[in-house]
Design a protein around this motif. Structure first.
Motif: not given
Length: 330
Positions: A31-35, A39-41, A279-283
């Motif tokens: 698996l490769g993550e872009v950074t 944000f990817y919690a 979490k508060g802004q539903g990301s």
């Protein structure tokens, strides 16, 4: 029974035992993550809480640092699955690829950047940005495209109404903002909160709240890989869905403790406040389905930024929801 038959029988039993053990080995997925991003919690939760192992997978995570590098790694089989902005699948499609990058599980559903000013702006209005020195993101990337979409929504032309700079690499944007004469910048968490804590900046607006739902970061794989590894993709999606539900039902402090090994240089209180903000802004997406309305919003954002490379970007070709729907229904 003579000794020869006895030892032959023992050998057969031993070989059967080894075969049975071997059949229970986990399947490896690169698996490769872009950074590396807070944000990817949910992805880090899936790794740390063993959700992938529960589904029979051994996931090897690597950070591939940038959309172009991530897609190169995916298309050249350096990785099996990419976590990257869904716009990259459109860029690949536009190159008449014979093996599309297919989006199969959504991880984040809003932009993850915040507008940070160097000076406190208690009465901030978007109009204040005009004629300012604004440090932007990479041209063609999701942060910049969403940024432009939001600015235009507030009647600001990013290329004519701002002194816009886009010549800084993604990794160096925070330090460039801190040391330069820029007045505003888009920053992800936890960097935005770190800047606030250290007095180097002030969070004054959220691009995620302004832009609405969009398939910002998505797990994708080549069409050929998905066809040949259906069970692996299903198992991977099940693990991600477990993590999404866990994150949705768990408070920010507990999530921060679980994922802290991936952010050893960030204080726990900053991790907690950053997760709480997302979490508060539903990301964080609460399920892996990338729906057509979100896809169309993505295309509108790309078109507004002048980055949509082809007129027709078919949802049914580049998005697979069948796996996610099956996982959720079962």
């Amino acid at each position: 029974m003579n000794k020869v038959k006895f030892f032959a029988l023992v050998s057969c039993v031993f070989l059967i035992f080894l075969a049975a053990c071997g059949s229970n080995e986990n399947t490896s997925i690169k698996l490769g993550e872009v950074t590396r991003s807070l944000f990817y919690a949910p992805q880090y939760v899936a790794l740390e809480k063993g959700f992938f192992e529960e589904e029979g997978l051994d996931v090897e995570l690597q950070t591939t640092w940038g959309g172009d590098k991530t897609m190169t790694a995916l298309l050249s089989d350096g990785i099996d699955v990419a976590l990257v902005g869904s716009e990259t699948s459109i860029y690949v499609y536009a190159q008449d690829s014979n093996d599309y990058a297919v989006n199969f599980a959504q991880l984040t559903q809003t932009d993850g950047t915040f507008l940070v000013s160097k000076e406190a702006k208690p009465d901030f209005e978007w109009e204040d940005l005009k004629d300012s020195n604004f440090l932007g993101q990479r041209k063609g990337g999701m942060p910049q495209m969403v940024g432009e979409f939001v600015l235009k929504k507030h009647n600001i032309d990013p290329h004519n109404d701002l002194n816009l700079s886009q010549n800084i690499d993604f990794a160096n944007i925070p330090s460039a903002f801190a040391s330069g004469d820029y007045e505003y910048v888009q920053l992800f968490e936890p960097t935005a909160s770190v800047f606030e804590k250290e007095g180097n900046g002030h969070v004054i607006a959220s691009f995620g709240e302004e832009s609405g739902h969009v398939p910002y970061t998505v797990f994708m794989a080549k069409e050929s890989y998905m066809a040949e590894n259906e069970e692996n993709i299903k198992a991977f999606t099940k693990a991600i869905y477990k993590a999404q539900k866990w994150v949705d039902e768990t408070n920010a402090a507990e999530i921060a403790e679980v994922i802290q090994p991936y952010f050893e240089d960030v204080d726990l209180d900053i991790l907690t406040s950053s997760i709480d903000r997302y979490k508060g802004q539903g990301s964080f997406a609460t399920d892996p389905i990338l729906d057509e309305e979100e896809w169309n919003n993505l295309k509108n954002i790309m078109e507004e930024a002048g980055e949509l490379p082809v007129e027709d970007v078919p949802y049914e070709d580049l998005v697979n929801t069948e796996v996610a729907e099956e996982v959720i229904n079962n």
